[in-house]
Enzyme design. Sequence first.
Site, PDB file in Angstrom:
ATOM      1  N   TYR A 161     -16.708  19.819 -12.409  1.00 52.17           N
ATOM      2  CA  TYR A 161     -17.090  18.431 -12.715  1.00 52.17           C
ATOM      3  C   TYR A 161     -18.203  17.998 -11.745  1.00 52.17           C
ATOM      4  O   TYR A 161     -18.079  18.157 -10.530  1.00 52.17           O
ATOM      5  CB  TYR A 161     -15.836  17.578 -12.556  1.00 52.17           C
ATOM      6  CG  TYR A 161     -15.989  16.099 -12.748  1.00 52.17           C
ATOM      7  CD1 TYR A 161     -16.340  15.561 -13.983  1.00 52.17           C
ATOM      8  CD2 TYR A 161     -15.743  15.224 -11.698  1.00 52.17           C
ATOM      9  CE1 TYR A 161     -16.447  14.192 -14.152  1.00 52.17           C
ATOM     10  CE2 TYR A 161     -15.842  13.847 -11.865  1.00 52.17           C
ATOM     11  CZ  TYR A 161     -16.199  13.344 -13.103  1.00 52.17           C
ATOM     12  OH  TYR A 161     -16.306  11.986 -13.270  1.00 52.17           O
ATOM     13  N   ASP A 177      -8.499  21.432 -10.849  1.00 54.37           N
ATOM     14  CA  ASP A 177      -8.684  20.204 -11.619  1.00 54.37           C
ATOM     15  C   ASP A 177      -8.167  20.492 -13.023  1.00 54.37           C
ATOM     16  O   ASP A 177      -8.806  21.191 -13.803  1.00 54.37           O
ATOM     17  CB  ASP A 177     -10.170  19.807 -11.621  1.00 54.37           C
ATOM     18  CG  ASP A 177     -10.396  18.438 -12.266  1.00 54.37           C
ATOM     19  OD1 ASP A 177      -9.598  18.054 -13.140  1.00 54.37           O
ATOM     20  OD2 ASP A 177     -11.388  17.773 -11.900  1.00 54.37           O
ATOM     21  N   ARG A 215       0.826  -1.218   0.000  1.00 51.37           N
ATOM     22  CA  ARG A 215       0.000   0.000   0.000  1.00 51.37           C
ATOM     23  C   ARG A 215       0.852   1.256   0.000  1.00 51.37           C
ATOM     24  O   ARG A 215       0.449   2.292  -0.499  1.00 51.37           O
ATOM     25  CB  ARG A 215      -0.951  -0.016   1.209  1.00 51.37           C
ATOM     26  CG  ARG A 215      -1.600   1.318   1.484  1.00 51.37           C
ATOM     27  CD  ARG A 215      -2.851   1.256   2.329  1.00 51.37           C
ATOM     28  NE  ARG A 215      -2.793   0.440   3.509  1.00 51.37           N
ATOM     29  CZ  ARG A 215      -2.147   0.761   4.649  1.00 51.37           C
ATOM     30  NH1 ARG A 215      -1.454   1.860   4.743  1.00 51.37           N
ATOM     31  NH2 ARG A 215      -2.209  -0.054   5.677  1.00 51.37           N
ATOM     32  N   LYS A 219      -8.111   9.877 -18.003  1.00 53.19           N
ATOM     33  CA  LYS A 219      -8.348  10.513 -19.298  1.00 53.19           C
ATOM     34  C   LYS A 219      -7.081  10.440 -20.161  1.00 53.19           C
ATOM     35  O   LYS A 219      -6.795   9.405 -20.722  1.00 53.19           O
ATOM     36  CB  LYS A 219      -8.831  11.944 -19.082  1.00 53.19           C
ATOM     37  CG  LYS A 219      -9.996  12.056 -18.076  1.00 53.19           C
ATOM     38  CD  LYS A 219     -11.279  11.469 -18.616  1.00 53.19           C
ATOM     39  CE  LYS A 219     -12.358  11.260 -17.558  1.00 53.19           C
ATOM     40  NZ  LYS A 219     -12.729  12.405 -16.758  1.00 53.19           N
TER      41      LYS A 219
HETATM   42  C1  LIG Z   1     -13.394  12.314 -15.474  1.00 57.45           C
HETATM   43  C2  LIG Z   1     -13.058  13.476 -14.624  1.00 57.45           C
HETATM   44  C3  LIG Z   1     -12.793  13.310 -13.267  1.00 57.45           C
HETATM   45  C4  LIG Z   1     -12.940  11.977 -12.577  1.00 57.45           C
HETATM   46  O1  LIG Z   1     -12.088  10.972 -13.022  1.00 57.45           O
HETATM   47  P1  LIG Z   1     -12.480   9.436 -12.698  1.00 57.45           P
HETATM   48  O2  LIG Z   1     -11.223   8.685 -12.925  1.00 57.45           O
HETATM   49  O3  LIG Z   1     -13.584   9.079 -13.620  1.00 57.45           O
HETATM   50  O4  LIG Z   1     -12.910   9.399 -11.263  1.00 57.45           O
HETATM   51  C5  LIG Z   1     -12.453  14.424 -12.543  1.00 57.45           C
HETATM   52  N1  LIG Z   1     -12.384  15.649 -13.103  1.00 57.45           N
HETATM   53  C6  LIG Z   1     -12.630  15.841 -14.411  1.00 57.45           C
HETATM   54  C7  LIG Z   1     -12.542  17.206 -14.985  1.00 57.45           C
HETATM   55  C8  LIG Z   1     -12.981  14.766 -15.215  1.00 57.45           C
HETATM   56  O5  LIG Z   1     -13.253  14.971 -16.505  1.00 57.45           O
END
Ligand SMILES: *Cc1c(COP(=O)(O)O)cnc(C)c1O
Length: 385
Positions: free
Chosen positions: A108, A178, A55, A203
Amino acid sequence: MSEMRDKPETIVVGSGRMSASHFGTVNTPVYRTSTILFPDIASMAPGKQPYSYGRRGTPTSQSLEQAIGELEGGAQVVLVPSGLNAVTTAILSVIASGDHMLVTDSVYGPTRQFCDTTLKRLGVETTYYAPGADIAPLLKPNTKIVFCESPGSLTFEIQDIPAIAGIAHAHGASVLLDNTWATPLLFDAHGHGVDLSIQAGTKYLGGHADVNIGYVSANQAHAARLKETHGNMGLNASGDDCFLALRGLRTLAVRLKRHQETALALTDWLAKRPEVTRILYPARPDDPGHAIWKRDFKGASGLFGFELKPVSDTALAAFVDGMRHFGIGYSWGGFESLILPSHIHRTAGSFEAKGPVVRIHAGLEDAGDLMADLEQGFLRLNGTQ
Ligand SMILES: *Cc1c(COP(=O)(O)O)cnc(C)c1O
């Protein structure tokens, strides 16, 4: 880090490699482990052995952390199992009961949900600000976080992060961003005053629609609390997921260039269509956020929105359904193109749109093939009442 900093294109290829300790293999292998054995009791003293428990990190996770740290300009990095967890971990590392947060209204959706439910229950108050609004009058004595996302989810408004950081820091508040849309390659978060930078590695970092992973990177002042919070909550990312993210990272620069090129071609083409009333993409000169985008960003990724003239739900479905190359689904940033009608939720104001807003992720397919697909979609739309 030396004063001769490599370009991001070079960092994504060379960083975090541990070939010397792995028989010359170019990639750090996947370490799947919980227990790590110690040769004797003395070796269990803190810091005696580089790895102590699954971990708490393995060579695979450390390779990824090192690579990201270098990309983020030497920041401290923690890896987490999803992008949303990166959001919540970053917030929890700063906030305390009785504090107040300012959060962009273009955030988001699941981030908003976390603020409105879990954080509310813990005694944290959230105020949403319209992207672009002056945040100074909204700051309260107990405001500890200004949470930004630029461009915003679904609507793609660009924010003046250096200006926001100046105001927030003068007030003693931390700036969280973010940065998933731009990645550290296209927007240098810490260089523009961000304290904690958040990335949904799901992403573009992963880039192949096959992994959920996230990270938070912190400047020096925020690193200790971030690491403590991450450790206390028992977070990590699995060896397999770290390996996939590292593998994605190696081609991130070249993929982003192509995503941008195709998104620019598609938005140029869409802007000329009579069915389209507006494009939401800051890389376009007529976008309201273009000047700041040009000042602060090194490029654009492949995710954008556009507004259609008012049409029926049936006509919208006829447009979106039946595409050959665009999949219908959540997430984005993989090699494949996606299309999705956007459900925009606002509380600090309203997002003015007369017709439906659609989001596209421009994948790595041929741009002409994608246009032909969209053209067929417009034929279906125009043939439906
Ligand atoms: C998809 C996304 C997230 C979350 O990512 P996950 O891996 O699906 O939890 C957070 N912020 C933004 C801007 C996103 O597009």
